[in-house]
Design a protein around this motif. Structure first.
Motif, short mmCIF file in Angstrom:
data_model
loop_
_atom_site.label_atom_id
_atom_site.label_comp_id
_atom_site.label_asym_id
_atom_site.label_seq_id
_atom_site.Cartn_x
_atom_site.Cartn_y
_atom_site.Cartn_z
N LEU A 129 35.53 41.65 45.11
CA LEU A 129 36.33 42.07 43.96
C LEU A 129 37.27 40.95 43.55
CD1 LEU A 129 37.23 45.75 44.95
CD2 LEU A 129 35.42 44.97 43.41
N LEU A 130 37.82 40.25 44.53
CA LEU A 130 38.73 39.14 44.25
C LEU A 130 38.07 38.06 43.39
CD1 LEU A 130 41.64 38.22 44.97
CD2 LEU A 130 40.66 37.06 46.96
N SER A 131 36.75 37.89 43.56
CA SER A 131 36.04 36.82 42.85
C SER A 131 35.48 37.24 41.50
CB SER A 131 34.89 36.29 43.73
OG SER A 131 33.85 37.26 43.81
N ALA A 132 35.74 38.48 41.07
CA ALA A 132 35.12 38.99 39.83
C ALA A 132 35.44 38.12 38.63
CB ALA A 132 35.54 40.43 39.58
N ASP A 166 38.25 45.49 50.03
CA ASP A 166 37.59 44.27 49.60
C ASP A 166 37.22 43.49 50.85
OD1 ASP A 166 36.40 42.62 47.76
OD2 ASP A 166 38.22 41.53 47.22
N ASP A 167 36.23 42.63 50.71
CA ASP A 167 35.69 41.84 51.82
C ASP A 167 35.81 40.37 51.47
OD1 ASP A 167 33.37 40.44 53.37
OD2 ASP A 167 33.47 42.41 54.31
N ALA A 168 35.93 39.51 52.48
CA ALA A 168 36.10 38.09 52.24
C ALA A 168 34.87 37.42 51.66
CB ALA A 168 36.48 37.40 53.55
N ASN A 169 33.68 37.94 52.00
CA ASN A 169 32.46 37.29 51.56
C ASN A 169 32.25 37.44 50.06
OD1 ASN A 169 30.45 36.29 53.93
ND2 ASN A 169 31.87 37.85 54.67
N SER A 196 43.10 45.23 40.66
CA SER A 196 42.21 45.13 41.84
C SER A 196 42.60 43.95 42.72
CB SER A 196 40.75 44.99 41.39
OG SER A 196 40.36 46.06 40.56
N ARG A 197 43.01 42.86 42.09
CA ARG A 197 43.45 41.68 42.84
C ARG A 197 44.70 41.99 43.65
NH1 ARG A 197 46.39 36.84 42.68
NH2 ARG A 197 45.16 35.00 43.23
N LEU A 198 45.65 42.68 43.03
CA LEU A 198 46.86 43.07 43.75
C LEU A 198 46.51 43.98 44.92
CD1 LEU A 198 49.28 43.79 40.77
CD2 LEU A 198 49.46 41.91 42.42
#
Length: 531
Positions: A400-403, A393-396, A419-421
């Protein structure tokens, strides 16, 4: 990204405007904000242990004054108990309005100088680069979504939203595969020169007098759809979408992305035409593509190829899952606007938008969910349809974190939670952890560079009812401003003094969003100490 901005001596009278501050006066000139923000001596200091300086320009130097923002600051001052936390909020939330709305005005009638229409326009720079990125400008202005109300005033938040939607609409019709643009001629702002234009081979070619840089990033078009849908949902104002060629822009978007859904090879083995190709003369692998600009081969999946990521880095496998998620999500949302426009073309486009969004979702489900030995089913970051996948995953944003934050999936969706984990673990090759800041990073700045933006997204996607995860992220961000009281682009995970960009309006605005989100969901945190 290779960027160089050249200004002739004749243009130096525009100097302060070019860097996001109002024109100087004889009584007290407005400093360039990139210079102003480097100093820690702006009083009054916050009364916590960080003693953060006051980093807002004086009132007459702010580029877009907003009573709604000032009222929000006043209201939160009585709710945020920690003096350092309030100072960081006070510095960051208004930052785009204070420094980056370089120009607002009206479009010329048929391009004729001096004959204004009533079409709002707004040119919003990223901060320290004098150009307008579609993604960045959308995210910067979306920070003020909680304050958006219907208004015809050209000085309102609503006018800023309309102006940005209208100007992005113009740019997209010019070059739908490009992501960063020059000031509009109505503004009178001199153009910048990007050296990348002379070192990249982009097809279709673009005009550097209108376009600042041209990387095909699917999320740029998704950002326009996002802005459009949020404005309509908040105001129910259909007029900008019926009067100013918005329908035509959506048609251009659909045609552009359709040309990027094709497989690399035709059934008889020839190379299929591609809507966009790019090669760059560079010493960075992330600034160019393989196979003479085509990128690595893909099979048809229903998804859309994205040559570059939101970070401006080249994709490895062109079906970039977070960007396809975002595009599908806001294509669906924007179709609600289209469905309310009473023309046959709008009806046809509504059907097309919804069908494409459904096909993209099916492609993500069929090809973008993979099994991880530790986390079970997770979303891949990139796939190619052949079975290859890139797990990271990428910070921008989108990431995936922002899904869940962007509404593609429920915050409790099993695949998302897995996916967050994964993204927040050492299984993610771009999870940067250390004594200073542990957060997702990315190849744009490389190893050991943690991005506070990712910490903000982590906090905003937390389902921890106790608020501990959110509080930990806020403390980490407070501890990594290096005494400047602004959010950096990145911070070295082991060295608080090694950071990039003191003026990064997008991250500043998102930190303000986080605090407003905390006020709604975990107000008890605002009464706590973050020392």
């Amino acid at each position: 990204m290779l960027v160089g901005v050249w200004l002739s001596p004749i243009l130096l009278s525009w100097g302060n405007r070019l860097w996001g501050l109002a024109a100087p006066t004889r009584e007290q000139p407005c400093p360039r904000y990139d210079e102003y923000a480097k100093y820690r001596n702006h009083e009054p200091f916050s009364e916590g242990r960080h003693r953060l300086p006051y980093q807002r320009p004086i009132e007459k130097c702010r580029t877009f004054p907003s009573p709604a923002v000032e009222n929000t600051l006043f209201r939160l001052k009585n709710k945020i108990a920690d003096p350092d936390l309030f100072r960081l909020f006070e510095n960051t939330y208004p930052n785009t309005l204070d420094t980056a709305v370089l120009w607002t005005g009206f479009a010329w009638e048929n391009g004729t100088r001096g004959r204004n229409t009533d079409e709002d326009l707004a040119f919003v720079i990223t901060g320290d680069i004098n150009a307008m990125w579609l993604r960045d400008s959308a995210n910067q202005v979306l920070s003020y979504l909680p304050l958006l109300e219907p208004s015809a005033s050209p000085k309102s938040i609503a006018a800023l939203f309309r102006g940005l939607i209208n100007l992005q609409s113009r740019y997209i019709k010019i070059t739908p595969y490009c992501h960063a643009f020059q000031p509009p001629p109505e503004s009178g702002i001199p153009l910048g020169t990007n050296l990348a234009y002379y070192q990249n081979n982009v097809n279709p070619p673009y005009d550097p007098n209108k376009t600042f840089d041209c990387k095909w990033e699917l999320d740029s078009l998704a950002s326009f759809l996002h802005m459009s849908s949020e404005y309509y949902n908040a105001t129910k104002d259909i007029r900008p979408f019926t009067k100013y060629r918005w329908v035509e822009t959506v048609r251009v978007i659909l045609d552009a992305v359709e040309a990027m859904r094709t497989a690399t090879y035709t059934p008889d083995g020839h190379v299929a035409p591609s809507g966009y190709t790019m090669t760059g003369f560079t010493n960075r692998a992330t600034e160019t593509t393989s196979n003479d600009g085509l990128g690595n081969p893909v099979k048809y999946t229903g998804m859309i190829r994205s040559t570059f990521r939101p970070s401006d880095d080249a994709t490895i496998y062109q079906f970039l899952i977070p960007s396809n998620m975002m595009f599908a999500r806001y294509l669906e949302a924007a179709s609600l606007i289209m469905s309310r426009i009473p023309t046959q073309e709008a009806t046809n486009l509504t059907i097309r938008m919804r069908a494409m969004a459904s096909e993209i979702r099916a492609g993500i489900t069929d090809h973008g969910i993979v099994h991880h030995p530790l986390f079970g089913p997770i979303f891949a970051f990139e796939v190619d349809g052949y079975g290859s996948r890139n797990l990271m995953d990428d910070a921008n944003l989108p990431s995936l974190l922002s899904a869940a934050m962007m509404g593609y999936v429920s915050p409790r969706d099993e695949v998302y939670l897995n996916s967050r984990l994964f993204a927040l673990s050492t299984e993610n090759p771009y999870w940067m952890h250390g004594s200073t800041l542990s957060a997702v990073g990315g190849p744009h700045l490389g190893p050991m560079k943690s991005w506070p933006l990712a910490s903000i997204v982590r906090a905003m996607t937390s389902d921890d009812g106790s608020g501990e995860e959110v509080k930990e992220e806020i403390i980490a961000i407070l501890n990594t401003t290096d005494g400047l009281g602004l959010i950096h682009e990145s911070v070295k995970s082991w060295d608080v003094k090694d950071w990039t960009r003191r003026w990064f309006s997008w991250a500043n605005g998102m930190f303000g969003q986080l605090i407003l989100d905390v006020e709604k969901t975990r107000p008890f945190l605002l009464a706590e100490s973050f020392q």
